[in-house]
Design a protein around this motif. Sequence first.
Motif, PDB file in Angstrom:
ATOM      1  N   LEU A   1       0.746  -1.087   0.038  1.00  0.00           N
ATOM      2  CA  LEU A   1       0.106  -0.017   0.027  1.00  0.00           C
ATOM      3  C   LEU A   1       0.907   1.136   0.000  1.00  0.00           C
ATOM      4  N   GLN A   2       2.136   1.256  -0.347  1.00  0.00           N
ATOM      5  CA  GLN A   2       2.964   2.381  -0.515  1.00  0.00           C
ATOM      6  C   GLN A   2       2.281   3.650  -1.347  1.00  0.00           C
ATOM      7  N   LYS A   3       1.820   3.273  -2.336  1.00  0.00           N
ATOM      8  CA  LYS A   3       1.550   4.534  -3.362  1.00  0.00           C
ATOM      9  C   LYS A   3       0.185   4.726  -2.818  1.00  0.00           C
ATOM     10  N   GLN A   4      -0.751   3.990  -2.208  1.00  0.00           N
ATOM     11  CA  GLN A   4      -1.963   4.811  -1.454  1.00  0.00           C
ATOM     12  C   GLN A   4      -1.589   5.599  -0.202  1.00  0.00           C
ATOM     13  N   GLY A   5      -0.475   4.907   0.530  1.00  0.00           N
ATOM     14  CA  GLY A   5      -0.118   5.678   1.938  1.00  0.00           C
ATOM     15  C   GLY A   5       0.307   7.155   1.293  1.00  0.00           C
ATOM     16  N   ILE A   6       1.188   7.113   0.282  1.00  0.00           N
ATOM     17  CA  ILE A   6       1.738   8.658  -0.022  1.00  0.00           C
ATOM     18  C   ILE A   6       0.734   9.556  -0.296  1.00  0.00           C
ATOM     19  N   ALA A   7      -0.393   9.077  -1.320  1.00  0.00           N
ATOM     20  CA  ALA A   7      -1.388   9.702  -1.696  1.00  0.00           C
ATOM     21  C   ALA A   7      -2.285  10.172  -0.661  1.00  0.00           C
ATOM     22  N   TYR A   8      -2.633   9.339   0.444  1.00  0.00           N
ATOM     23  CA  TYR A   8      -3.149   9.738   1.391  1.00  0.00           C
ATOM     24  C   TYR A   8      -2.740  10.901   2.300  1.00  0.00           C
ATOM     25  N   MET A   9      -1.517  10.937   2.569  1.00  0.00           N
ATOM     26  CA  MET A   9      -0.468  11.874   3.317  1.00  0.00           C
ATOM     27  C   MET A   9      -0.678  13.065   2.493  1.00  0.00           C
ATOM     28  N   ASN A  10      -0.459  13.054   1.242  1.00  0.00           N
ATOM     29  CA  ASN A  10      -0.445  14.430   0.395  1.00  0.00           C
ATOM     30  C   ASN A  10      -1.904  14.661   0.364  1.00  0.00           C
ATOM     31  N   SER A  11      -2.931  14.219   0.422  1.00  0.00           N
ATOM     32  CA  SER A  11      -4.379  14.782   0.622  1.00  0.00           C
ATOM     33  C   SER A  11      -4.750  15.263   1.961  1.00  0.00           C
ATOM     34  N   VAL A  12      -3.895  14.525   2.937  1.00  0.00           N
ATOM     35  CA  VAL A  12      -4.327  15.143   4.243  1.00  0.00           C
ATOM     36  C   VAL A  12      -3.638  16.724   4.357  1.00  0.00           C
ATOM     37  N   LYS A  13      -2.563  16.717   3.928  1.00  0.00           N
ATOM     38  CA  LYS A  13      -1.715  17.966   3.946  1.00  0.00           C
ATOM     39  C   LYS A  13      -2.346  19.155   3.322  1.00  0.00           C
ATOM     40  N   LYS A  14      -3.042  18.537   2.077  1.00  0.00           N
ATOM     41  CA  LYS A  14      -3.991  19.615   1.301  1.00  0.00           C
ATOM     42  C   LYS A  14      -4.984  19.920   2.068  1.00  0.00           C
ATOM     43  N   SER A  15      -5.666  19.019   2.722  1.00  0.00           N
ATOM     44  CA  SER A  15      -7.162  19.411   3.168  1.00  0.00           C
ATOM     45  C   SER A  15      -6.973  20.218   4.617  1.00  0.00           C
ATOM     46  N   LEU A  16      -5.971  19.719   5.198  1.00  0.00           N
ATOM     47  CA  LEU A  16      -5.562  20.596   6.452  1.00  0.00           C
ATOM     48  C   LEU A  16      -5.140  21.800   6.291  1.00  0.00           C
ATOM     49  N   ASN A  17      -4.430  22.073   5.225  1.00  0.00           N
ATOM     50  CA  ASN A  17      -3.940  23.668   4.905  1.00  0.00           C
ATOM     51  C   ASN A  17      -5.042  24.494   4.659  1.00  0.00           C
ATOM     52  N   ALA A  18      -6.096  23.776   4.185  1.00  0.00           N
ATOM     53  CA  ALA A  18      -7.488  24.640   3.732  1.00  0.00           C
ATOM     54  C   ALA A  18      -8.641  24.578   4.895  1.00  0.00           C
ATOM     55  N   SER A  19      -8.242  23.845   5.990  1.00  0.00           N
ATOM     56  CA  SER A  19      -9.247  23.994   7.049  1.00  0.00           C
ATOM     57  C   SER A  19      -8.919  24.933   8.239  1.00  0.00           C
ATOM     58  N   ASN A  20      -9.584  24.809   9.287  1.00  0.00           N
ATOM     59  CA  ASN A  20      -9.311  25.723  10.437  1.00  0.00           C
ATOM     60  C   ASN A  20      -8.323  25.201  11.258  1.00  0.00           C
ATOM     61  N   VAL A  21      -7.743  24.065  11.091  1.00  0.00           N
ATOM     62  CA  VAL A  21      -6.733  23.432  12.124  1.00  0.00           C
ATOM     63  C   VAL A  21      -5.539  24.169  12.092  1.00  0.00           C
ATOM     64  N   LYS A  22      -4.922  24.515  13.184  1.00  0.00           N
ATOM     65  CA  LYS A  22      -3.579  25.426  13.253  1.00  0.00           C
ATOM     66  C   LYS A  22      -2.649  24.479  12.790  1.00  0.00           C
ATOM     67  N   THR A  23      -2.166  24.979  11.584  1.00  0.00           N
ATOM     68  CA  THR A  23      -1.149  24.045  10.963  1.00  0.00           C
ATOM     69  C   THR A  23       0.291  24.205  11.320  1.00  0.00           C
ATOM     70  N   ASP A  24       0.647  25.263  11.941  1.00  0.00           N
ATOM     71  CA  ASP A  24       1.877  25.376  12.677  1.00  0.00           C
ATOM     72  C   ASP A  24       1.797  25.727  14.136  1.00  0.00           C
ATOM     73  N   SER A  25       2.813  25.321  14.761  1.00  0.00           N
ATOM     74  CA  SER A  25       2.805  25.450  16.227  1.00  0.00           C
ATOM     75  C   SER A  25       4.153  25.519  16.728  1.00  0.00           C
ATOM     76  N   THR A  26       4.310  25.757  17.881  1.00  0.00           N
ATOM     77  CA  THR A  26       5.500  25.723  18.520  1.00  0.00           C
ATOM     78  C   THR A  26       5.894  24.785  19.427  1.00  0.00           C
ATOM     79  N   GLU A  27       6.944  24.038  19.582  1.00  0.00           N
ATOM     80  CA  GLU A  27       6.975  23.174  20.491  1.00  0.00           C
ATOM     81  C   GLU A  27       8.325  23.806  21.449  1.00  0.00           C
TER      82      GLU A  27
END
Length: 868
Positions: free
Chosen positions: A91-117
């Motif tokens: 499932l390597q290709k599907q895993g990479i596709a999912y991660m890229n989709s998550v990145k795109k979706s979260l950047n367009a959402s109200n989730v705080k995409t950057d934070s400080t540790e």
Amino acid sequence: MIPKYEQYPIKHIDGNLTFGHDNTVWAHFKIHGYNYDLRDENGKISPFKSQLDFFKRNTGDIQLSSIPIPTNIDSIINRTIDTIKNIDYPLQKQGIAYMNSVKKSLNASNVKTDSTEYHDILSVQLKRNANHVKDVNMGNSLIQTVYELVKGIKSPLYQAFGLDPSDILQKEIDAYHKEAKDMQLDLQKSFKCKVELLSTKQTIYLLEQHYSVGLQEIELKEDFEPSEEIEGVDPKGTTHKAKRPNPTNFHDLQNAEVQEIDRQTLLIQRLVDNDIKESYVRYYVCSNIPVMPQHPGWEWLYKIQSELDFPVAFSVRGHHVKNDKTIKLLSNALLEINDQKDEAKKVGETAEDDVLDTERGAVQMQTLFKKNGWPSYNCSFIFRVSAKDKDTLDTNAKELLSLMNTYSMELIAPFGEQMNFFNESMLGSRRFCHDYEMKVSPHILAGLMFGATTRIGDNRGVYFAQTIKKNRPVFLQMDLAAKRYKNIKTLYDSISIMVAGMTGKGKSVLMNLLTYLHVLMGSLALIIDPKGDRRNWAEGLPFIPKEYISVWTLGESNQDNGCLDPFRLCPDPEEARDLALEIISHMANIKIGDLTFTLLSQYIDKVMDHKDPCLGAVLDYIMEQEKEIVDNNKSYDPRKESIINLAGTLQSIRSHKLGRLLFSEIGQKTRTLQVDKPMQVLMVQNLQLPENGKAADTPAGKFSEMVMLSLTAFTKQYMLKQDRYRHKIILQDEAASIERSATGSVLLDFVVTKGRYYNTSLIKGTQNASSFGSDSNNIGMKFSMALPNEEEAVTMLKFMNLPITKENTDLLQHLDNGRALFQDIRGRCAAIRINPVFDEVLEAFNTSTSTKEEREAEEQRELEEVGA
């Protein structure tokens, strides 16, 4: 852009040690953090007392540094993608596709995409004779100076051919390392959390962060050489090893242009990916601090990190002052104040209010130090605010000043001192500005709550939630504790997970989501589904085509008969014997001590000698004994009634639709699990488990419990036979029915305790916290959705080692759907909101009877009722 290189305060780095040009040796320790929000008042006083004890006992200069390092979803997901690319799995290709989709979706959402540790670093000066404040006894000081001079002349650095006075002897470095190692154990007791000795790479990384521009442009340097190894030979022929610092190598850590653009602001410019990036920086220093603040309630450092939306770096450099000198200095201060008051009287005026306030504070401190015998610390409290532009910097600075005013602390940004504060706040540096020193007692430093953290999760792996407070992203890598990475320090070594929560609160969604995401990352999963909630998975899941999922419904076909026979499941004959005895005695209500139990145990032992042991063979043997008893009816045999009842019971069990799964016959080839599928679901037809984790009181319920017990043995076999280096997940839903059995509890405990070695995570799900039993201490990660009552909430709080307060029990009882209290492998806790990101993923995991269309129609009806 050409950086301006100045003499670096540090001349050599060796592990967590830094050697300064001012003859100091600093040991740097990373404080991994402890929870603070969920503590009761006594719980908040406990770390205060233990830290107070450390600062009282310490005899060296100190530096407390909170270094904010930016994190963002994109970079973490990109690192996860890089990890996926290095794993060969279907499932390597599907895993990479999912991660890229998550990145795109979260950047367009109200989730705080950057934070400080925040990385909290405690530094202690080990070379006591290099402390900034010297001994008050001039005679002793002179003797010590002469002694050090003679000692220096005798040093191999002055006598050995090939060595220079600026070199550092290896035996001295080794001695300081030993001292630092001993101090690490002391700090772990004082801060009640993991304390790590920084490696050379980590120390270099944190030093370079000082010159960063607020991006993730700093990476661990693999080839940085702070010095070279050399040898020298003294007149006696003895060889001495040493390190020779190379100052030019430290230019790499200063690869930025730092300039003062006005008397209160610095501009840092750095070349990042062929572009010049910049950051505006302003340093503030505390000019007034309360003499006797109350704890709890004065944890301003923790509040800065947990409440402000922008990063604030912090450094306090404290010069250790012995008690006798502290008292003398305070007496001198009071004499100066009296002189000021006398001068005011001479001109017919009274002393100003600030003079009188200073006098009251000095008297309080003098009384405190005389009474307790404590040392004091001459401290500078420095704050660093940064932003991408000047306007944002000014706005952030105002917010910081406002927050600190609530703690009666005054911050100022002195004109012309920005570069001095820049250099002073660096790890292992020295005091550059002496105008804002404040003499404080150890309880001031303890009250900072240095090390208290709001961090949660792993900052690597898969995104699955966000914190309710601050809306920060939460990542998890389930097998992280099994990796034994040197830079990963955990409180729990187990890679298993427990999930508790009432029906309908999102427990199954959470367990499914974690399993699903890790399968996309390359893990293998076996899911025990007693309710059949995952039947539709046979048609595939988002990003996982159906050919990669096996859904086996036990009992659908006669080919399944006997597949759960203990002798077919358990590779260990003794374990198979115990499981068979457990199953039959439970179904027949046979108790230990009864004659029937003794006979059953003997008959199972007889069958174990058979070349093909199975429960069918056990039944055949018992029926032979029954026939022999009946044929010899004339003679009395005390076993007669027990054997007849036992034979009848076993025949009844075998004839039951679920019982047929447990009985295989001699020579029968039973169906086995398909181990070539990344995700496998085992369901059982006609299973009737009791609600709320209660014990079964019906025949159907007992049959169901025994089937679940056999399935647990099945999971153990799955763990042992798969590739040890491939991460595996066993999702055991409705685990309460297993925990009630002594054998089942041992089986689950084996998976939990050995899971780290076999790289297997057990996810145990049940409705009540009390169903988990004593093995909860061996489980690494814990999730609690809403619990039904206070008793269950108290049990969960005990599992998480959290105080039992009304606030905490109310929290666990009133968590909304999809929310949970999460404890990670470092022991940190926070309330989180589960986020599957995609509606189709949530829909695939939905276990309610309503369709998506029905739920949308219901939402529309509610809107219409309120006139929306």
